[in-house]
Design a protein around this motif. Structure first.
Motif, PDB file in Angstrom:
ATOM      1  N   HIS A  73      75.826  51.328  28.229  1.00 31.61           N
ATOM      2  CA  HIS A  73      75.020  49.633  28.355  1.00 31.61           C
ATOM      3  C   HIS A  73      75.898  48.718  28.188  1.00 31.61           C
ATOM      4  O   HIS A  73      76.165  47.246  27.885  1.00 31.61           O
ATOM      5  CB  HIS A  73      73.967  49.465  27.563  1.00 31.61           C
ATOM      6  CG  HIS A  73      73.308  50.352  27.848  1.00 31.61           C
ATOM      7  ND1 HIS A  73      71.480  50.030  27.854  1.00 31.61           N
ATOM      8  CD2 HIS A  73      72.693  51.215  29.760  1.00 31.61           C
ATOM      9  CE1 HIS A  73      70.565  51.335  28.858  1.00 31.61           C
ATOM     10  NE2 HIS A  73      71.555  52.260  29.970  1.00 31.61           N
ATOM     11  N   GLU A  74      77.546  49.099  27.763  1.00 34.25           N
ATOM     12  CA  GLU A  74      78.782  47.989  27.370  1.00 34.25           C
ATOM     13  C   GLU A  74      78.474  47.242  27.951  1.00 34.25           C
ATOM     14  O   GLU A  74      79.064  47.630  29.605  1.00 34.25           O
ATOM     15  CB  GLU A  74      79.869  48.626  26.328  1.00 34.25           C
ATOM     16  CG  GLU A  74      79.852  49.742  25.193  1.00 34.25           C
ATOM     17  CD  GLU A  74      80.490  49.806  24.767  1.00 34.25           C
ATOM     18  OE1 GLU A  74      80.870  49.817  23.967  1.00 34.25           O
ATOM     19  OE2 GLU A  74      81.391  50.558  25.238  1.00 34.25           O
ATOM     20  N   ALA A  75      78.299  46.274  27.967  1.00 35.68           N
ATOM     21  CA  ALA A  75      78.831  44.683  29.736  1.00 35.68           C
ATOM     22  C   ALA A  75      79.947  44.150  29.140  1.00 35.68           C
ATOM     23  O   ALA A  75      80.342  43.786  27.705  1.00 35.68           O
ATOM     24  CB  ALA A  75      77.709  44.311  29.614  1.00 35.68           C
ATOM     25  N   TYR A  76      80.208  42.919  30.034  1.00 35.61           N
ATOM     26  CA  TYR A  76      80.961  42.589  30.115  1.00 35.61           C
ATOM     27  C   TYR A  76      80.759  40.720  29.862  1.00 35.61           C
ATOM     28  O   TYR A  76      79.538  40.447  31.421  1.00 35.61           O
ATOM     29  CB  TYR A  76      82.178  42.173  30.824  1.00 35.61           C
ATOM     30  CG  TYR A  76      83.285  43.493  30.657  1.00 35.61           C
ATOM     31  CD1 TYR A  76      84.427  43.778  29.659  1.00 35.61           C
ATOM     32  CD2 TYR A  76      82.290  44.649  31.442  1.00 35.61           C
ATOM     33  CE1 TYR A  76      84.720  44.796  29.432  1.00 35.61           C
ATOM     34  CE2 TYR A  76      83.506  45.932  30.818  1.00 35.61           C
ATOM     35  CZ  TYR A  76      84.266  45.846  30.552  1.00 35.61           C
ATOM     36  OH  TYR A  76      85.274  46.941  30.234  1.00 35.61           O
ATOM     37  N   PRO A  77      80.215  40.005  29.046  1.00 37.32           N
ATOM     38  CA  PRO A  77      80.286  38.758  29.431  1.00 37.32           C
ATOM     39  C   PRO A  77      80.139  37.681  30.383  1.00 37.32           C
ATOM     40  O   PRO A  77      79.441  36.838  31.552  1.00 37.32           O
ATOM     41  CB  PRO A  77      79.632  37.799  28.283  1.00 37.32           C
ATOM     42  CG  PRO A  77      79.841  39.040  26.860  1.00 37.32           C
ATOM     43  CD  PRO A  77      80.644  40.331  27.461  1.00 37.32           C
ATOM     44  N   PRO A  78      81.335  37.647  31.215  1.00 40.00           N
ATOM     45  CA  PRO A  78      81.599  36.469  31.688  1.00 40.00           C
ATOM     46  C   PRO A  78      81.622  37.526  32.903  1.00 40.00           C
ATOM     47  O   PRO A  78      81.108  36.356  33.855  1.00 40.00           O
ATOM     48  CB  PRO A  78      83.662  36.635  31.686  1.00 40.00           C
ATOM     49  CG  PRO A  78      83.892  36.999  30.117  1.00 40.00           C
ATOM     50  CD  PRO A  78      82.527  38.151  30.272  1.00 40.00           C
ATOM     51  N   ILE A  79      81.590  38.601  33.035  1.00 43.44           N
ATOM     52  CA  ILE A  79      80.717  39.183  34.773  1.00 43.44           C
ATOM     53  C   ILE A  79      79.538  38.622  34.840  1.00 43.44           C
ATOM     54  O   ILE A  79      78.646  38.796  35.933  1.00 43.44           O
ATOM     55  CB  ILE A  79      81.298  40.704  34.507  1.00 43.44           C
ATOM     56  CG1 ILE A  79      82.469  40.851  35.036  1.00 43.44           C
ATOM     57  CG2 ILE A  79      80.315  41.028  35.514  1.00 43.44           C
ATOM     58  CD1 ILE A  79      83.020  42.613  34.632  1.00 43.44           C
ATOM     59  N   LYS A  86      71.806  36.913  32.237  1.00 44.32           N
ATOM     60  CA  LYS A  86      71.417  36.996  31.252  1.00 44.32           C
ATOM     61  C   LYS A  86      72.827  37.172  30.255  1.00 44.32           C
ATOM     62  O   LYS A  86      73.256  38.475  30.533  1.00 44.32           O
ATOM     63  CB  LYS A  86      70.022  37.941  29.976  1.00 44.32           C
ATOM     64  CG  LYS A  86      70.427  37.091  28.762  1.00 44.32           C
ATOM     65  CD  LYS A  86      68.994  38.069  27.765  1.00 44.32           C
ATOM     66  CE  LYS A  86      68.823  37.499  26.402  1.00 44.32           C
ATOM     67  NZ  LYS A  86      67.847  38.499  25.743  1.00 44.32           N
ATOM     68  N   VAL A  87      73.445  36.939  29.529  1.00 44.30           N
ATOM     69  CA  VAL A  87      75.052  36.958  29.130  1.00 44.30           C
ATOM     70  C   VAL A  87      74.409  37.613  27.732  1.00 44.30           C
ATOM     71  O   VAL A  87      74.296  37.067  26.551  1.00 44.30           O
ATOM     72  CB  VAL A  87      75.716  35.618  28.979  1.00 44.30           C
ATOM     73  CG1 VAL A  87      76.812  35.903  28.197  1.00 44.30           C
ATOM     74  CG2 VAL A  87      76.110  34.775  30.239  1.00 44.30           C
ATOM     75  N   GLU A 237      85.590  39.260  26.562  1.00 49.22           N
ATOM     76  CA  GLU A 237      85.526  38.450  27.433  1.00 49.22           C
ATOM     77  C   GLU A 237      86.504  38.680  28.423  1.00 49.22           C
ATOM     78  O   GLU A 237      86.997  37.467  29.265  1.00 49.22           O
ATOM     79  CB  GLU A 237      86.973  36.789  26.346  1.00 49.22           C
ATOM     80  CG  GLU A 237      85.907  37.088  24.960  1.00 49.22           C
ATOM     81  CD  GLU A 237      86.765  35.429  24.343  1.00 49.22           C
ATOM     82  OE1 GLU A 237      85.929  34.765  23.740  1.00 49.22           O
ATOM     83  OE2 GLU A 237      87.182  35.563  24.567  1.00 49.22           O
ATOM     84  N   ASN A 238      87.190  39.794  28.762  1.00 52.33           N
ATOM     85  CA  ASN A 238      87.832  40.071  29.988  1.00 52.33           C
ATOM     86  C   ASN A 238      86.998  39.721  31.273  1.00 52.33           C
ATOM     87  O   ASN A 238      85.835  39.820  31.568  1.00 52.33           O
ATOM     88  CB  ASN A 238      88.111  41.655  29.902  1.00 52.33           C
ATOM     89  CG  ASN A 238      89.424  41.515  29.107  1.00 52.33           C
ATOM     90  OD1 ASN A 238      89.103  42.041  28.040  1.00 52.33           O
ATOM     91  ND2 ASN A 238      90.687  40.868  29.241  1.00 52.33           N
ATOM     92  N   THR A 239      87.534  39.420  32.302  1.00 49.47           N
ATOM     93  CA  THR A 239      86.915  39.270  33.576  1.00 49.47           C
ATOM     94  C   THR A 239      86.704  40.314  34.642  1.00 49.47           C
ATOM     95  O   THR A 239      88.002  41.373  34.319  1.00 49.47           O
ATOM     96  CB  THR A 239      87.913  37.588  34.525  1.00 49.47           C
ATOM     97  OG1 THR A 239      89.310  38.236  34.962  1.00 49.47           O
ATOM     98  CG2 THR A 239      87.765  36.421  33.571  1.00 49.47           C
TER      99      THR A 239
END
Length: 264
Positions: A73-79, A86-87, A237-239
């Motif tokens: 479930h580890e996600a990337y907020p910019p994506i 939801k960020v 913070e990576n895109t």
């Protein structure tokens, strides 16, 4: 000249020319139509050459990678932001597992076959203990050249992002636990792969982080196999574009690591 002398001269001349005449009769002189002797087999040779496909000097057997995501479930907020979701740093749908297709296609392009751990419960995120038996079962009857447990790091862009050649990349970090008998093997493989990454794009790998039980888990399921690596793929913070570029570089580095004859 008397007749007797004429007859004697003719007789001598005939004796002198006789071997030449006999050789000429037995072995005819070559025709002036061609400077080379005719070879009746020549058309057959040419036909065989045209019908036979050229042989490839060497065929590189594809390598095999097994990939899974302990913290799926580890996600990337910019994506998430780009998708209007939801960020957050965790998401049950848009997370690190979303890069499976990109990983598979990039690895295949670089002659590495990829298999993934079958999806478990999408609503629940595993930890090292709960996922271990499933990884063991998946690799028990298969031989893989490399096993990758991919994660998203918690660091921000100043640490996780590289600007190089007019492009930005998500940096990679290898985590090696020391609390098991395999760790020297895992560490060596991590260092070798890190070097390959930095040969392609200098600075894209942050190197190898060694951790004992005092620093964290200390094992990270690397006791399962000597070729199992925990890889931090970028940070919070990576895109998507940065991550895709880095996956392509990772695929090429893995291929180069096992097939040194493939040009970089």
């Amino acid at each position: 000249m008397t007749n007797s002398m004429k007859h004697l001269t003719s007789l001598l001349l005939l004796l002198f020319l006789a071997p030449i005449i006999i050789a000429t009769v037995q072995t005819p002189l070559l025709s002036s139509e061609s400077d080379e002797p005719k070879n009746e087999d020549t058309p057959l040779v040419y036909a065989a050459q045209l019908e036979t496909k050229p042989e490839i000097a060497e065929i590189v057997e594809p390598k095999k990678a097994f990939v899974y995501f302990t913290h799926s479930h580890e996600a990337y907020p910019p994506i998430l932001a780009a998708k209007g979701a939801k960020v957050d740093v965790y998401d049950s749908e848009n997370n690190i597992t979303s890069f499976q297709d990109q990983i598979s296609s990039q690895f295949a392009f670089h002659q590495v076959e990829t298999e993934f751990l079958a999806e478990r419960n999408p609503g629940v995120m595993d930890n090292y203990s709960t996922i271990k038996p499933f990884v063991q079962a998946a690799i028990a009857n298969n031989e893989y050249d490399i096993i990758l447990d991919l994660h998203r790091d918690t660091v921000k862009a100043d640490i996780s992002t590289l600007q190089s050649g007019g492009e930005s990349y998500a940096k990679l970090l290898f985590v090696i636990g020391t609390e098991h008998d395999n760790y020297k093997w895992n560490e060596q493989l991590a260092n070798d792969l890190s070097d390959q990454l930095n040969k392609i794009v200098p600075g894209i790998s942050r190197g190898v982080l060694i951790k004992s039980r005092k620093d964290g888990n200390g094992v990270y399921n690397q006791d399962i196999a000597k070729n199992l690596l925990v890889v931090e793929l970028g940070g919070v913070e990576n895109t998507e574009q940065e991550l895709n570029r880095s996956i392509a570089i990772l695929a090429k580095a893995v291929s180069n690591l096992f097939n040194q004859q493939i040009p970089s």
